[in-house]
Enzyme design. Sequence first.
Site, short mmCIF file in Angstrom:
data_model
loop_
_atom_site.label_atom_id
_atom_site.label_comp_id
_atom_site.label_asym_id
_atom_site.label_seq_id
_atom_site.Cartn_x
_atom_site.Cartn_y
_atom_site.Cartn_z
N ALA A 118 0.83 -1.20 0.00
CA ALA A 118 0.00 0.00 0.00
C ALA A 118 0.87 1.25 0.00
O ALA A 118 1.44 1.62 1.02
CB ALA A 118 -0.93 -0.01 1.21
N GLU A 121 -2.31 6.86 -2.03
CA GLU A 121 -3.24 7.51 -1.11
C GLU A 121 -4.14 8.44 -1.92
O GLU A 121 -3.83 8.74 -3.07
CB GLU A 121 -2.45 8.34 -0.08
CG GLU A 121 -1.49 7.50 0.72
CD GLU A 121 -0.66 8.34 1.70
OE1 GLU A 121 -0.83 9.58 1.73
OE2 GLU A 121 0.14 7.73 2.43
N PRO A 122 -5.20 8.96 -1.33
CA PRO A 122 -6.07 9.87 -2.10
C PRO A 122 -5.30 11.03 -2.73
O PRO A 122 -5.61 11.46 -3.81
CB PRO A 122 -7.08 10.35 -1.06
CG PRO A 122 -7.18 9.20 -0.10
CD PRO A 122 -5.80 8.61 -0.03
N GLY A 125 0.08 9.26 -5.73
CA GLY A 125 0.14 8.03 -6.51
C GLY A 125 1.39 8.02 -7.36
O GLY A 125 2.35 7.31 -7.09
N SER A 126 1.40 8.88 -8.38
CA SER A 126 2.55 8.90 -9.30
C SER A 126 3.84 9.30 -8.59
O SER A 126 4.92 8.85 -8.97
CB SER A 126 2.28 9.89 -10.44
OG SER A 126 1.23 9.41 -11.23
N GLU A 367 1.49 0.48 -10.99
CA GLU A 367 2.97 0.38 -10.99
C GLU A 367 3.60 1.51 -11.80
O GLU A 367 4.65 1.33 -12.43
CB GLU A 367 3.43 -0.96 -11.55
CG GLU A 367 2.83 -2.13 -10.84
CD GLU A 367 3.79 -2.86 -9.96
OE1 GLU A 367 5.01 -2.79 -10.16
OE2 GLU A 367 3.30 -3.50 -9.03
N GLY A 368 2.94 2.65 -11.80
CA GLY A 368 3.45 3.81 -12.54
C GLY A 368 2.77 3.91 -13.89
O GLY A 368 2.83 2.97 -14.69
N THR A 369 2.12 5.04 -14.16
CA THR A 369 1.39 5.20 -15.43
C THR A 369 2.37 5.28 -16.61
O THR A 369 3.58 5.43 -16.41
CB THR A 369 0.56 6.51 -15.41
OG1 THR A 369 1.48 7.61 -15.24
CG2 THR A 369 -0.46 6.52 -14.30
N GLU A 371 2.82 7.72 -18.60
CA GLU A 371 3.53 9.03 -18.58
C GLU A 371 4.74 8.95 -17.65
O GLU A 371 5.82 9.44 -17.97
CB GLU A 371 2.59 10.15 -18.09
CG GLU A 371 1.53 10.59 -19.08
CD GLU A 371 0.32 9.65 -19.10
OE1 GLU A 371 0.22 8.77 -18.21
OE2 GLU A 371 -0.51 9.78 -20.02
C1 LIG Z 1 -6.73 -1.64 -10.17
C2 LIG Z 1 -5.62 -0.86 -9.50
C3 LIG Z 1 -4.75 -1.55 -8.66
C4 LIG Z 1 -3.74 -0.83 -7.98
N1 LIG Z 1 -2.93 -1.52 -7.11
C5 LIG Z 1 -2.09 -0.79 -6.30
C6 LIG Z 1 -1.37 -1.45 -5.23
O1 LIG Z 1 -1.42 -2.67 -5.04
N2 LIG Z 1 -0.63 -0.67 -4.40
C7 LIG Z 1 -0.54 0.70 -4.56
O2 LIG Z 1 0.13 1.33 -3.76
N3 LIG Z 1 -1.18 1.33 -5.59
C8 LIG Z 1 -1.96 0.62 -6.45
N4 LIG Z 1 -2.65 1.26 -7.47
C9 LIG Z 1 -2.51 2.71 -7.63
C10 LIG Z 1 -1.74 3.10 -8.89
O3 LIG Z 1 -0.38 2.73 -8.77
C11 LIG Z 1 -1.94 4.62 -9.07
O4 LIG Z 1 -3.29 4.82 -9.39
C12 LIG Z 1 -1.04 5.16 -10.17
O5 LIG Z 1 0.30 5.13 -9.77
C13 LIG Z 1 -1.41 6.63 -10.50
O6 LIG Z 1 -1.45 7.42 -9.35
P1 LIG Z 1 -2.72 8.34 -9.04
O7 LIG Z 1 -3.93 7.48 -9.12
O8 LIG Z 1 -2.49 9.09 -7.78
O9 LIG Z 1 -2.78 9.34 -10.26
P2 LIG Z 1 -2.01 10.73 -10.39
O10 LIG Z 1 -0.62 10.61 -9.90
O11 LIG Z 1 -2.88 11.76 -9.79
O12 LIG Z 1 -1.99 10.90 -11.97
C14 LIG Z 1 -3.10 11.35 -12.72
C15 LIG Z 1 -2.66 11.50 -14.17
O13 LIG Z 1 -1.58 12.50 -14.26
C16 LIG Z 1 -0.43 11.93 -14.90
N5 LIG Z 1 0.79 12.45 -14.26
C17 LIG Z 1 1.08 12.48 -12.95
N6 LIG Z 1 2.30 13.02 -12.74
C18 LIG Z 1 2.81 13.32 -13.96
C19 LIG Z 1 4.04 13.89 -14.43
N7 LIG Z 1 4.98 14.26 -13.58
N8 LIG Z 1 4.21 14.04 -15.76
C20 LIG Z 1 3.24 13.67 -16.64
N9 LIG Z 1 2.05 13.14 -16.26
C21 LIG Z 1 1.84 12.95 -14.94
C22 LIG Z 1 -0.56 10.43 -14.68
O14 LIG Z 1 0.14 9.73 -15.68
C23 LIG Z 1 -2.07 10.23 -14.77
O15 LIG Z 1 -2.45 10.12 -16.11
C24 LIG Z 1 -3.60 0.56 -8.19
C25 LIG Z 1 -4.47 1.23 -9.07
C26 LIG Z 1 -5.47 0.55 -9.71
C27 LIG Z 1 -6.39 1.31 -10.63
#
Ligand SMILES: Cc1cc2nc3c(=O)[nH]c(=O)nc-3n(C[C@H](O)[C@H](O)[C@H](O)COP(=O)(O)OP(=O)(O)OC[C@H]3O[C@@H](n4cnc5c(N)ncnc54)[C@H](O)[C@@H]3O)c2cc1C
Length: 390
Positions: A118, A121-122, A125-126, A367-369, A371
């Site tokens: 984990a 958090e709300p 993420g990235s 695991e990191g989007t 982007e």
């Molecule tokens: C089904 C599912 C399972 C998951 N499992 C886990 C888990 O087991 N453990 C865990 O910890 N997390 C987990 N996650 C969370 C997932 O890793 C995050 O959702 C993801 O890393 C994106 O973070 P965020 O949701 O906060 O989006 P944000 O960070 O808010 O990003 C929103 C958008 O902005 C873009 N963005 C953000 N920063 C940048 C930048 N610097 N440059 C360009 N673009 C950017 C992103 O690419 C994305 O398109 C899971 C998510 C899902 C949907």
Amino acid sequence: MVNFELSKNDKTVLDALRSESLIARKYARQYDENEHEFPPDELPEAKDHPNFMSHMATRGAEDSGGSVMMTLIAMGSTWGDYSVRLRRRDSGLGNSALKAAGTPEQIEKWGGLTLAMAITEPGCGSDPSQVRTTATLDGDNWVINGEKIFVTTGCRADGVVVWATLDRSAGRAGIKSFLVEKGAPGFIVAHKEKKLGIRADDTAAYVFEDCRIPRSNLLGGKEEIPKGGSGGFKGVMKTFNMTRPLVAGLGLGMAEAALDFTREELSRAGIDIAYDVQGTTQSAAAAKFIELESAFEAAKLTMLRASWLADKGETNNIEASVSKAKAGGAVRDITQGCIEILGPMGISRAHLLEKWFRDVRITDIYEGTGEIQRMIIARGLLDYTRKELN
Ligand SMILES: Cc1cc2nc3c(=O)[nH]c(=O)nc-3n(C[C@H](O)[C@H](O)[C@H](O)COP(=O)(O)OP(=O)(O)OC[C@H]3O[C@@H](n4cnc5c(N)ncnc54)[C@H](O)[C@@H]3O)c2cc1C
């Protein structure tokens, strides 16, 4: 020399996995439509099938590299169905984190559990360095407070590796990981997330309210915050170099299922795919199909290369991100392309193609989007620091 040749033993195992995977596929629609249900650990028809994790533990020197084999196992499992893939114990993301950050005693103590991880958090993420969940030492306990969302295997895991900060002003260096077992006071599994795809997959939201865990549950055991640098943060981030090619494999398994289904339907419609003529001299559907297949092969090769480097003990952080970024886009294009080729059949719930289209979407998110992967690749290739390119 790059060599992805598999041993006879490994080929036999992957063939057996395909037949097990087809059992999971029979249940795919049921658990997609009943999101609140959990598929059983073992599907009844699969109880006599070999445990692929045990196979990994007993492989010999003549077998292919372990990381390469794990990515192929990931592909073979999701080729049947992602969400109902036969979950085995000890294989959560938290297990990889425990191996990367735990002491030998901690690995011995918790290695047999299924562990979630984990970080998200709300509001974070990235960029995991923005973690707000706190851990405060109180006598012989850590007291954890905060919220975590989207935790894979979160409802069913025996415990979770939680990222929390000892001191927000210390930035990355203040972030540590803690093992929290289910049943710890103040650890609440709030709900199972509802999703577009991989709907049977167990994704949980957690709340930690003055959650008390033993002092010895700090992974790695180092309580001090190092001055300068990022402390253990970098080490734990390395976990992703192992898991990103695996995530690519999970997506590619579903894309392969979509291609196989589309090939069969084209053949049923009398459209054969000819590989020895130009695209312009055969049916448009066949020419498009070949394009999709080549996108699949290219993404698969990047995945194998990243895992192969890991097996050789070489740095693979750029290649791991390349494999994840490449697969994330390819699986989306492939499943969408298959729907375009098949038309109404592609979106009908009488078939699984529309489900694979929804399920693969996750490849480019967790695991990191995509982007974020492209940013890591650019930093690595251009030699930029995190501060210079973010
Ligand atoms: C089904 C599912 C399972 C998951 N499992 C886990 C888990 O087991 N453990 C865990 O910890 N997390 C987990 N996650 C969370 C997932 O890793 C995050 O959702 C993801 O890393 C994106 O973070 P965020 O949701 O906060 O989006 P944000 O960070 O808010 O990003 C929103 C958008 O902005 C873009 N963005 C953000 N920063 C940048 C930048 N610097 N440059 C360009 N673009 C950017 C992103 O690419 C994305 O398109 C899971 C998510 C899902 C949907």
